[in-house]
Design a protein around this motif. Structure first.
Motif, PDB file in Angstrom:
ATOM      1  N   SER A 221       0.817  -1.217   0.000  1.00  0.00           N
ATOM      2  CA  SER A 221       0.000   0.000   0.000  1.00  0.00           C
ATOM      3  C   SER A 221       0.849   1.265   0.000  1.00  0.00           C
ATOM      4  CB  SER A 221      -0.943   0.006   1.216  1.00  0.00           C
ATOM      5  OG  SER A 221      -0.202   0.007   2.423  1.00  0.00           O
TER       6      SER A 221
ATOM      7  N   ALA B  27      -5.960  -0.399  -3.042  1.00  0.00           N
ATOM      8  CA  ALA B  27      -6.508   0.950  -3.178  1.00  0.00           C
ATOM      9  C   ALA B  27      -7.992   0.911  -3.530  1.00  0.00           C
ATOM     10  CB  ALA B  27      -5.726   1.723  -4.243  1.00  0.00           C
TER      11      ALA B  27
ATOM     12  N   LYS C 273      -9.990   0.078  -0.612  1.00  0.00           N
ATOM     13  CA  LYS C 273      -9.772   1.056   0.460  1.00  0.00           C
ATOM     14  C   LYS C 273      -9.205   0.390   1.710  1.00  0.00           C
ATOM     15  CE  LYS C 273     -13.600   3.783  -1.375  1.00  0.00           C
ATOM     16  NZ  LYS C 273     -14.985   4.261  -1.170  1.00  0.00           N
ATOM     17  N   ARG C 274      -8.167  -0.396   1.490  1.00  0.00           N
ATOM     18  CA  ARG C 274      -7.498  -1.105   2.576  1.00  0.00           C
ATOM     19  C   ARG C 274      -6.007  -0.825   2.546  1.00  0.00           C
ATOM     20  NH1 ARG C 274     -11.371  -3.822   5.964  1.00  0.00           N
ATOM     21  NH2 ARG C 274     -13.203  -4.144   4.666  1.00  0.00           N
ATOM     22  N   SER C 275      -5.353  -0.987   3.691  1.00  0.00           N
ATOM     23  CA  SER C 275      -3.916  -0.720   3.763  1.00  0.00           C
ATOM     24  C   SER C 275      -3.084  -1.989   3.832  1.00  0.00           C
ATOM     25  CB  SER C 275      -3.610   0.154   4.990  1.00  0.00           C
ATOM     26  OG  SER C 275      -3.992  -0.516   6.183  1.00  0.00           O
TER      27      SER C 275
ATOM     28  N   ASP D 177      -8.428  -6.982   6.072  1.00  0.00           N
ATOM     29  CA  ASP D 177      -8.176  -6.443   4.733  1.00  0.00           C
ATOM     30  C   ASP D 177      -8.175  -7.570   3.697  1.00  0.00           C
ATOM     31  OD1 ASP D 177      -7.896  -4.077   6.026  1.00  0.00           O
ATOM     32  OD2 ASP D 177      -5.757  -3.840   5.689  1.00  0.00           O
TER      33      ASP D 177
ATOM     34  N   TRP E 235     -16.030   1.362  -7.182  1.00  0.00           N
ATOM     35  CA  TRP E 235     -14.872   2.248  -7.246  1.00  0.00           C
ATOM     36  C   TRP E 235     -15.065   3.400  -8.213  1.00  0.00           C
ATOM     37  CZ3 TRP E 235     -11.844   2.632 -11.777  1.00  0.00           C
ATOM     38  CH2 TRP E 235     -12.160   1.705 -12.770  1.00  0.00           C
TER      39      TRP E 235
ATOM     40  N   ASN F 282     -11.431   1.944  10.475  1.00  0.00           N
ATOM     41  CA  ASN F 282     -11.765   2.246   9.092  1.00  0.00           C
ATOM     42  C   ASN F 282     -10.615   3.031   8.475  1.00  0.00           C
ATOM     43  OD1 ASN F 282     -12.819   3.489   6.705  1.00  0.00           O
ATOM     44  ND2 ASN F 282     -14.896   3.105   7.462  1.00  0.00           N
ATOM     45  N   THR F 283      -9.809   2.340   7.651  1.00  0.00           N
ATOM     46  CA  THR F 283      -8.630   2.973   7.054  1.00  0.00           C
ATOM     47  C   THR F 283      -9.030   4.129   6.153  1.00  0.00           C
ATOM     48  OG1 THR F 283      -7.537   0.815   7.069  1.00  0.00           O
ATOM     49  CG2 THR F 283      -6.542   2.530   5.725  1.00  0.00           C
ATOM     50  N   TYR F 284     -10.137   3.970   5.444  1.00  0.00           N
ATOM     51  CA  TYR F 284     -10.553   4.993   4.480  1.00  0.00           C
ATOM     52  C   TYR F 284     -11.017   6.261   5.182  1.00  0.00           C
ATOM     53  CZ  TYR F 284     -13.068   7.077   0.561  1.00  0.00           C
ATOM     54  OH  TYR F 284     -13.526   7.933  -0.416  1.00  0.00           O
ATOM     55  N   GLN F 285     -11.813   6.116   6.244  1.00  0.00           N
ATOM     56  CA  GLN F 285     -12.319   7.279   6.963  1.00  0.00           C
ATOM     57  C   GLN F 285     -11.452   7.662   8.151  1.00  0.00           C
ATOM     58  OE1 GLN F 285     -16.429   5.900   7.667  1.00  0.00           O
ATOM     59  NE2 GLN F 285     -17.096   7.445   6.178  1.00  0.00           N
ATOM     60  N   LYS F 286     -10.398   6.883   8.399  1.00  0.00           N
ATOM     61  CA  LYS F 286      -9.457   7.171   9.487  1.00  0.00           C
ATOM     62  C   LYS F 286     -10.186   7.300  10.831  1.00  0.00           C
ATOM     63  CE  LYS F 286      -6.129   7.513   6.442  1.00  0.00           C
ATOM     64  NZ  LYS F 286      -5.177   6.396   6.259  1.00  0.00           N
TER      65      LYS F 286
END
Length: 841
Positions: A271, A286, A289-291, A297, A578, A627-631
């Motif tokens: 990532s 990507a 929306k995962r790290s 994930d 996406w 939530n990686t996307y929304q931090k």
């Protein structure tokens, strides 16, 4: 929601001081960390109590992995044969599989053996097509590889029971090395080597390896034998290993856990553009929306996407290219194609679930012990997923079948054997199954070729998937009806099967009769690990619980019980793909609150609507996530039930105006109901089963139910038939489409009448095609002999009879007295419900 008897909370055990200190030291936790005691408690509950084992469990640096040569002579033989092939420049082929474990195993061998053989010159790979072939070796595929001059096949995640196909390869002068983790045959297959952890004792650290991990161990053995040849480090394969391990739901202990831990470390690099080595994985992470730093994930991100390709398209070859290619432009294209396949899989899965639930609303579930449903439009590739969800939600074993009529032309042999292998693999139940309840011994005792029962019937076949629940031995239940089946294979919790379409009614009745004679089915239990408050949720607790990862079989993600809480800011929406397009897949967002803090905590309930969230005080079981996307830190709702005080209020309300009779009113009354706002039943039902579904829903949501449908129309069936013909002509002329719901609402009829109408339209020369959740119609005038007037008249009569029957039923439920409804509602409220399912988003 889940009834109170089905919930269990782990008791808090007093922990020895030495153990708490050992945990804090191994996990590098401060004694002042308020979340530290939770980690110690969870480890103790899960039997991780030995200080030596504790260090290796929490920290992979303290774990000593087993040697690949612990597989013994079989691994030695495999390495020697690969050395011989390299020395003589023999073309060799990798034979993989189309699920996530098989695809990643193929990719591991492609990259790993690619350090010793020239890709596309002396190294090739082959993966069967999920929709047209089967798991395992096939004569057709062997012929393809033989034509490429391959004289050695290395399998991965398959091959242990393919004795006939291996013998066929030998007859062509081809050797086979099997790397697999599935059931062993009673006799050793005629192979050069078979590397399979089922040969090992059950307590061996390699005993639970999945297919990708066994493939990795073979590459590791070759690296150790020829250390000067590879140009890439062995560790570069570990991200692929982690994906396959976690997606395959094997028990993450011993080397499995170690490889998953190291693999997630490697995956996380993908990532970051500065450390990424696999452009396909980078793009796929990507898109979802995962790290890459969490097992979720994989289980909720990468794994379902890799599986979706073969579920939708059949062919999984390009997934290997996606995972291994260094061409960034190509990988972007392949990753986007994979994402779109997963979007399509979600839509299909949701569509089939809705259709199944609509059918279930017409059943009397009080007398249904095993759910068996069939349809000619259900996508075969998603039936296992849907069956698992329905089994969990309704608390009953579920069998879903596709009945698209296809006469069997073969005279036995090849295709039937291939289908049997598909049934066996389907029976592994790697998705939407309670994997922790399936023991290694159970699988060994039931997964074998004799499970596949040939049936001599030449009638069209229905094929599908079965999933069990509540410790019910599905395998034994179905096997007792072997005389009705064509093929069957599986284990107590999951199976694949096929049977003549004509046998479905008898099969359904036999299963239910047998299940009724059994002891009452065990109620599903949901276990919470810790009881906490909203104030305890957040970063510190998340970081502490993350020490237990990777979670999976034998080490599930911690489930947290929040008591006496309530929901606010509840809203549901379709998720988006996406490109920003909506997907027919629902999630509900909310804030959960309790009296421990003035702040709510954000959360999600996947595949549920906002009106399913209960009002008032309740208890909830959740998992803590990031939530990686929304931090943000958030919870994922697993189960919810009303508090006892709320349930009592609802009970008293049920006896005082709970059921509201608004039939025939031109507008909704403005006075408040005892439980406000009420549920509105606006469509006139055709069975008591449909009404009972609404009664139960109202009870669960603590709301009154308003019977508010209008008087049903009594349009003459002949006029409806003419309307249907007119609609068909219009759709044919304009090229437009119509959904099933649109047709039902336009005509005011039910599914059975609509199906008969379609069959009658075909006698007039119309052709109907179902695609993208809609019907398309084409028409060409047919010669006079195409269908007889007698046949057409009879078909129209059958349509009219079905319409009349539906109209009679609707008229009855429009006029049935409210007192009768209240009596039925009381009976429904006494029946247990088990509605909740938590599945991968």
């Amino acid at each position: 929601m889940t009834d109170s008897a089905a919930w269990q909370v782990q008791s808090i055990a007093p922990l020895p001081d030495w153990f708490v200190q050992a945990v804090n030291q191994a996990a590098n936790l401060s004694a002042s960390n308020v979340a530290a005691p939770y980690v110690a408690q969870l480890l103790w509950q899960r039997g991780i109590q030995d200080p030596d084992r504790l260090a290796g469990f929490l920290n992979p640096d303290c774990y000593q992995p087993a040697s690949p040569f612990d597989f013994g002579q079989e691994m030695q033989w495999a390495v020697e044969r690969l050395q011989q092939a390299r020395l003589h420049q023999e073309p060799i082929a990798i034979w993989g599989d189309f699920d996530a474990d098989g695809v990643t195993a193929t990719a591991v061998l492609w990259d790993g053996l690619g350090q010793f053989f020239s890709q596309q010159q002396t190294l090739f790979y082959y993966i069967p097509n999920r929709l047209t072939e089967s798991h395992g070796l096939s004569q057709q595929g062997i012929d393809t590889l033989y034509a490429k001059h391959c004289r050695l096949i290395v399998t991965c995640d398959t091959g242990s029971t393919n004795l006939t196909e291996i013998e066929y390869a030998r007859s062509l002068g081809m050797d086979v090395i099997v790397t697999d983790h599935h059931t062993l045959s009673a006799m050793r297959p005629p192979v050069t080597a078979i590397v399979n952890p089922r040969h090992l004792p059950t307590d061996h650290p390699l005993a639970t390896l999945s297919g990708v991990a066994v493939a990795y161990k073979l590459v590791e053995a070759l690296y150790e034998t020829l250390p000067d040849i590879p140009q890439k480090p062995l560790e570069s394969l570990l991200d692929l290993v982690a994906i396959g391990l976690i997606a395959d739901l094997v028990e993450l202990k011993g080397d499995c856990r170690y490889l998953a831990q190291r693999g997630i470390e490697q995956l996380q690099k993908q990532s970051n553009p500065a450390t990424a080595t696999r452009p396909g994985l980078s793009r796929l992470l990507a898109l979802c929306k995962r790290s890459g730093d969490r097992p979720t994930d994989i289980s909720f991100g990468l794994g379902p996407r890799i599986n979706a390709v073969s579920r939708i398209q059949g062919d999984a070859h390009f997934c290997v290219e996606l995972l291994t290619s260094q061409d960034a432009r190509l990988c972007n294209h392949l990753a986007e194609a994979t994402e779109l396949a997963n979007t399509r899989r979600k839509a299909l899965q949701k569509e089939v679930i809705q259709h199944v639930k609509a059918r279930l609303a017409q059943l009397d579930l009080s007398t249904t012990r095993v759910i068996v449903l069939a349809d000619d439009q259900w996508q075969l590739g998603v039936l296992g997923l849907v069956a698992g969800q329905i089994a969990q939600e309704y608390g009953r074993p579920t069998i879903l079948l596709n009945t698209e009529l296809e006469e069997r032309q073969e005279a036995g042999g090849g295709r039937q054997e291939a289908e049997g292998r598909r049934q066996e693999a389907e029976g592994r139940g790697q998705e939407a199954v309670e994997p922790s309840a399936v023991s290694r011994q159970q699988q060994n005792s039931t997964l074998h070729p004799s499970s596949f029962i040939p049936h001599p019937s030449s009638s069209p076949l229905a094929r599908g998937s079965a999933r069990s629940v509540n410790n019910i031995d599905l395998y034994q239940l179905v096997q007792d009806q072997a005389h009705l089946l064509h093929r069957f294979g599986g284990h107590p919790y999951a199976a694949g099967l096929s049977l003549p379409v004509e046998n479905i009614p008898l099969f359904t009745e036999a299963l239910n009769q047998q299940a009724r004679q059994m002891a009452e089915m065990a109620r599903p239990s949901l276990q919470a690990d810790l009881a906490l408050t909203i104030a305890a949720l957040g970063k510190e607790l998340f970081q502490a619980l993350k020490l237990l990862e990777p979670c999976g079989m034998g080490n599930p993600a911690p489930k947290l019980l929040i008591q006496n809480c309530w929901f606010e800011q509840v809203r549901n929406q379709n998720i988006k793909d996406w490109k920003g397009g909506k997907v027919r897949y629902i999630k509900t967002e909310f804030e959960l609150r309790d009296d421990s803090t003035q702040h709510g905590f954000p959360g999600l309930w996947w595949e549920h609507y906002q009106d399913e969230v209960p009002r008032g005080r309740c208890d909830a079981i959740v998992e803590l996530d990031f939530n990686t996307y929304q931090k943000r830190y958030e919870i994922r709702l697993i189960a919810v039930r009303p508090c006892e005080s709320t349930a009592l209020t609802a009970s008293s309300a049920a006896s005082d105006g709970w059921l509201l009779d608004w039939r025939g009113l031109n507008s909704v009354p403005t006075h408040a109901s005892p439980l406000s706002p009420p549920l509105i039943l606006s469509q006139c039902p055709t069975s008591w089963a449909e009404l009972q579904v609404w009664f139960r829903r109202a009870k669960q949501e603590q709301r009154s139910l308003a019977i508010a449908y209008a008087a049903p129309p009594q349009t003459e069936p002949q006029m409806l038939w003419q309307q249907l013909v007119g609609i068909a002509k219009y759709l044919s002329r304009t090229g437009q489409s119509a959904t099933r719901i649109q047709l039902l609402e336009k005509l005011g009829i039910g599914d059975r009448a609509l199906k008969l109408g379609f069959q009658t339209l075909e006698l007039l020369g119309f052709t109907l095609r179902f695609s993208d959740n809609a019907f398309y119609v084409s028409w060409q005038e047919q010669p006079s002999h195409f269908s007889t007037d007698t046949a057409l008249t009879a078909a129209v009569e059958q349509f009219a009879i079905a319409v009349k029957e539906e109209q009679f039923r609707r008229q009855y439920f429009y006029q049935v007295p409210l007192a009768t409804m209240q009596a039925v509602a009381q009976a429904a409220s006494a029946e247990r419900t088990t509605p909740l399912n938590l599945d991968d988003p």
